[in-house]
Scaffold this motif. Sequence first.
Motif, mmCIF file in Angstrom:
data_model
loop_
_atom_site.group_PDB
_atom_site.id
_atom_site.type_symbol
_atom_site.label_atom_id
_atom_site.label_comp_id
_atom_site.label_asym_id
_atom_site.label_seq_id
_atom_site.Cartn_x
_atom_site.Cartn_y
_atom_site.Cartn_z
ATOM 1 N N LEU A 87 -36.349 27.198 39.330
ATOM 2 C CA LEU A 87 -37.266 26.917 38.220
ATOM 3 C C LEU A 87 -38.273 28.058 38.028
ATOM 4 C CD1 LEU A 87 -38.489 25.132 36.040
ATOM 5 C CD2 LEU A 87 -39.743 23.907 37.820
ATOM 6 N N VAL A 106 -45.436 28.048 24.571
ATOM 7 C CA VAL A 106 -45.329 29.465 24.183
ATOM 8 C C VAL A 106 -44.949 29.587 22.705
ATOM 9 C CG1 VAL A 106 -43.987 31.571 24.517
ATOM 10 C CG2 VAL A 106 -44.836 30.330 26.492
ATOM 11 N N ALA A 134 -43.301 24.375 28.905
ATOM 12 C CA ALA A 134 -43.742 25.781 28.911
ATOM 13 C C ALA A 134 -43.197 26.515 27.693
ATOM 14 C CB ALA A 134 -43.285 26.468 30.194
ATOM 15 N N ILE A 135 -41.901 26.279 27.397
ATOM 16 C CA ILE A 135 -41.296 26.946 26.234
ATOM 17 C C ILE A 135 -42.003 26.491 24.947
ATOM 18 C CG2 ILE A 135 -39.195 27.159 24.837
ATOM 19 C CD1 ILE A 135 -37.593 26.947 27.461
ATOM 20 N N ILE A 185 -45.362 33.714 33.495
ATOM 21 C CA ILE A 185 -45.587 33.448 32.054
ATOM 22 C C ILE A 185 -46.935 34.038 31.632
ATOM 23 C CG2 ILE A 185 -46.031 31.643 30.334
ATOM 24 C CD1 ILE A 185 -43.936 29.950 31.585
ATOM 25 N N VAL A 193 -51.881 41.471 7.191
ATOM 26 C CA VAL A 193 -50.891 42.561 7.116
ATOM 27 C C VAL A 193 -50.074 42.441 5.833
ATOM 28 C CG1 VAL A 193 -48.845 43.540 8.214
ATOM 29 C CG2 VAL A 193 -50.782 42.827 9.602
ATOM 30 N N ALA A 238 -52.083 36.353 12.398
ATOM 31 C CA ALA A 238 -52.178 37.819 12.443
ATOM 32 C C ALA A 238 -51.438 38.487 11.283
ATOM 33 C CB ALA A 238 -51.623 38.320 13.777
ATOM 34 N N SER A 239 -50.389 37.835 10.791
ATOM 35 C CA SER A 239 -49.577 38.540 9.782
ATOM 36 C C SER A 239 -50.130 38.409 8.361
ATOM 37 C CB SER A 239 -48.143 38.048 9.821
ATOM 38 O OG SER A 239 -48.107 36.669 9.580
ATOM 39 N N ILE A 288 -38.986 33.310 30.929
ATOM 40 C CA ILE A 288 -39.771 33.045 29.710
ATOM 41 C C ILE A 288 -40.884 34.090 29.590
ATOM 42 C CG2 ILE A 288 -41.337 31.417 28.562
ATOM 43 C CD1 ILE A 288 -39.815 29.142 29.897
ATOM 44 N N TYR A 327 -49.805 45.390 3.094
ATOM 45 C CA TYR A 327 -48.529 46.113 3.187
ATOM 46 C C TYR A 327 -48.071 46.754 1.870
ATOM 47 C CZ TYR A 327 -43.993 47.410 4.923
ATOM 48 O OH TYR A 327 -42.903 48.144 5.282
ATOM 49 N N LEU A 359 -49.317 42.567 20.677
ATOM 50 C CA LEU A 359 -49.187 42.146 19.265
ATOM 51 C C LEU A 359 -50.420 42.584 18.458
ATOM 52 C CD1 LEU A 359 -47.835 40.435 16.999
ATOM 53 C CD2 LEU A 359 -48.988 38.448 17.933
ATOM 54 N N PHE A 404 -49.301 39.171 23.904
ATOM 55 C CA PHE A 404 -50.277 38.948 22.836
ATOM 56 C C PHE A 404 -51.201 40.160 22.648
ATOM 57 C CE2 PHE A 404 -49.341 34.381 23.883
ATOM 58 C CZ PHE A 404 -48.645 34.151 22.706
ATOM 59 N N VAL A 456 -50.288 32.388 16.416
ATOM 60 C CA VAL A 456 -50.799 33.772 16.475
ATOM 61 C C VAL A 456 -50.123 34.637 15.400
ATOM 62 C CG1 VAL A 456 -50.830 35.865 17.895
ATOM 63 C CG2 VAL A 456 -51.466 33.675 18.905
ATOM 64 N N VAL A 457 -48.811 34.500 15.279
ATOM 65 C CA VAL A 457 -48.074 35.338 14.317
ATOM 66 C C VAL A 457 -48.513 35.036 12.884
ATOM 67 C CG1 VAL A 457 -45.785 35.786 13.333
ATOM 68 C CG2 VAL A 457 -46.098 35.738 15.813
ATOM 69 N N VAL A 480 -40.994 20.619 32.883
ATOM 70 C CA VAL A 480 -41.966 21.728 32.962
ATOM 71 C C VAL A 480 -41.472 22.909 32.145
ATOM 72 C CG1 VAL A 480 -43.090 23.379 34.500
ATOM 73 C CG2 VAL A 480 -42.836 21.003 35.201
ATOM 74 N N ILE A 481 -40.182 23.219 32.267
ATOM 75 C CA ILE A 481 -39.618 24.353 31.510
ATOM 76 C C ILE A 481 -39.745 24.104 30.009
ATOM 77 C CG2 ILE A 481 -37.522 25.650 30.973
ATOM 78 C CD1 ILE A 481 -36.616 25.206 33.825
ATOM 79 N N LEU A 524 -38.939 30.306 34.701
ATOM 80 C CA LEU A 524 -40.245 30.488 34.053
ATOM 81 C C LEU A 524 -40.569 31.974 33.918
ATOM 82 C CD1 LEU A 524 -42.326 27.654 35.779
ATOM 83 C CD2 LEU A 524 -41.470 27.678 33.446
ATOM 84 N N PHE A 581 -43.352 39.493 21.979
ATOM 85 C CA PHE A 581 -44.583 39.623 21.183
ATOM 86 C C PHE A 581 -45.085 41.069 21.128
ATOM 87 C CE2 PHE A 581 -44.657 35.022 21.833
ATOM 88 C CZ PHE A 581 -44.922 34.621 20.542
ATOM 89 N N MET A 624 -50.544 45.893 15.786
ATOM 90 C CA MET A 624 -50.868 45.705 14.369
ATOM 91 C C MET A 624 -52.115 46.487 13.988
ATOM 92 S SD MET A 624 -49.873 41.711 13.926
ATOM 93 C CE MET A 624 -50.806 41.528 12.468
ATOM 94 N N VAL A 626 -48.040 28.450 20.473
ATOM 95 C CA VAL A 626 -49.102 29.467 20.494
ATOM 96 C C VAL A 626 -48.632 30.721 19.758
ATOM 97 C CG1 VAL A 626 -50.445 31.006 21.992
ATOM 98 C CG2 VAL A 626 -50.168 28.608 22.605
ATOM 99 N N GLY A 627 -47.388 31.120 20.039
ATOM 100 C CA GLY A 627 -46.837 32.319 19.395
ATOM 101 C C GLY A 627 -46.793 32.188 17.887
ATOM 102 N N ALA A 628 -46.325 31.019 17.416
ATOM 103 C CA ALA A 628 -46.213 30.814 15.963
ATOM 104 C C ALA A 628 -47.574 30.882 15.292
ATOM 105 C CB ALA A 628 -45.540 29.477 15.682
#
Lengths: 384, 162
Positions: free
Chosen positions: B7, A27, A23-24, B95, A42, A38-39, B14, A46, B106, B103, A34-35, A19-20, B11, B22, B110, A30-32
Amino acid sequence: MADEISAVINQLGFSPETVIVLAILAVVIVGAVVVIIASRPVLDIYPYLNPIARVRARKGRLFNEKQLSEVIESSNIEEITNYLRGFPDYANHLDDYSLEKALDIQLAETYDLISKLAPKDIQDAFTVLAKKYDINNIKSLIAAKEMGLTEDETSNLLIPAGRLYSEIEHLADVNTVTDVIAGLDNTEYSAVLEDALPEYEESKMVLPLGSALDKYYLENLLKSSGIPSDENSQILYSYIGEQVDVSNIKLIIRAKADGLSYDKASSYVIADGYQLREWKLKDMMESEDVAGVISSLEGTDYAPTLGDSLSKYNETGSISVFEKALDEYLIEKAKSFSTRKPLGIGPILGYLSQKEREIKNLKIIIRAKREINFPISEIKEMLI
Amino acid sequence: MGVEIALGTALAAIGAGVAVGFAGLGSGLGQGIAAAGSVGAVAEDKSMFAQGIIFAALEETQAIYGFLVAILLLVFSGLLGGGEGLPTTVGLVAIGAGASIGFAGLGSGMGQGIAAASSVGSVVEDKSMFAQGIIFSALPETQAIYGFLIAILLMVFGGILG
């Protein structure tokens, strides 16, 4: 709710560690995404942020309507000089040079500054634009030597600005046009002038040399704006392309007004402009007269603006009405880019064009003030 | 001997990382954008320093929201000691809380940076534009506030702050 989520996790047979990890991973993915999404915008804007702020600061220092009226209402050149001393941008050169020369130096410095400030992607075009002053100085040298001016008189014509000035300054003391061209041997203009030299020697007119330099400058400008790859370079390409078009239109109108033949005019026209392709230019050059040139522009953006000036031309017989209308068209176009791309090339083009307009207007006012009792209403009409 | 972490607490850690990471990224990018515009303005007009600093500082708030949510998550999840570990489901809520402010911060940071850089350009051209510039630059703050509020609600009703 919490129990249900626990039950689902247990049913799926995931261990706590899994699960950990999941989850990581979720995240991170999704983060990559979004970045990256979004960038991108920019990264596009810039490089323009610093130059935009700098040109907008300078735009804020341009004369407003009230200040321009005060210059127009000055009673003589001394009063205008003293008025301009109150503005740091102009004051720097007024002690050392004549009023017109100080204005030319200011504009040359503006072009030079923009060519240094501009982001790398579009820098080449501004570097070529800044070379206008080198070309003007070479033209002044050629004209001075053709007229047989002395060293001092020739030096007086040169604008102490541009990248070549220190190299060509000494050419003021040569005797002939051919010596000037020989003195430019190590510069990029040598080959262009050598090619036009036979025509000069045959006609004994400097026009072919000046026109060859103009053609070389405009062709380089077109090349420097390159293939448009994004909105900024598209705007730059259309801005430069329209400058070439306007230069072609002015040249053809002048040629028609002077009754020059197709063969003579065609060698100075840039074959491919922006809206005016080769066939269109040929159409224009084959027109009977100035009115025919204007009507052959039907379907282009230049037609409405020139059509409006046609009646004024018929009244006055002066082609300057078309030149003024085309200058105003370019200024309006540059202004529209400022609003179309405010976080890109827009403000840079807008400022350059407004600055050029200010200097042209100041020169018009100064020229009028040199005449005795020139009516203020007429000066206002002449302004761009 | 390794530290035993539940656990749910892991979480929540995280979530804390996402919150500050972000939100800080958005805040940093936004501040960089606004500062680039401000430096250009100050280079031409030294009197713009104070206004430039104000426009460049606006984007700090997103990082502060993210930092606050992260601290709350770390303290109440038991990671900083003084409590039992969180159940797994509450950890998942953590989380969500972190992602909410992360987000939102973020995008808000910007957007605010771009608006602030543009406002600096307007103010350096015309000083009377300062108030309008601040108002336009403050608008993208709302998205960060929504994210922050939802993060707090998640923590309160998800059993973290309860």
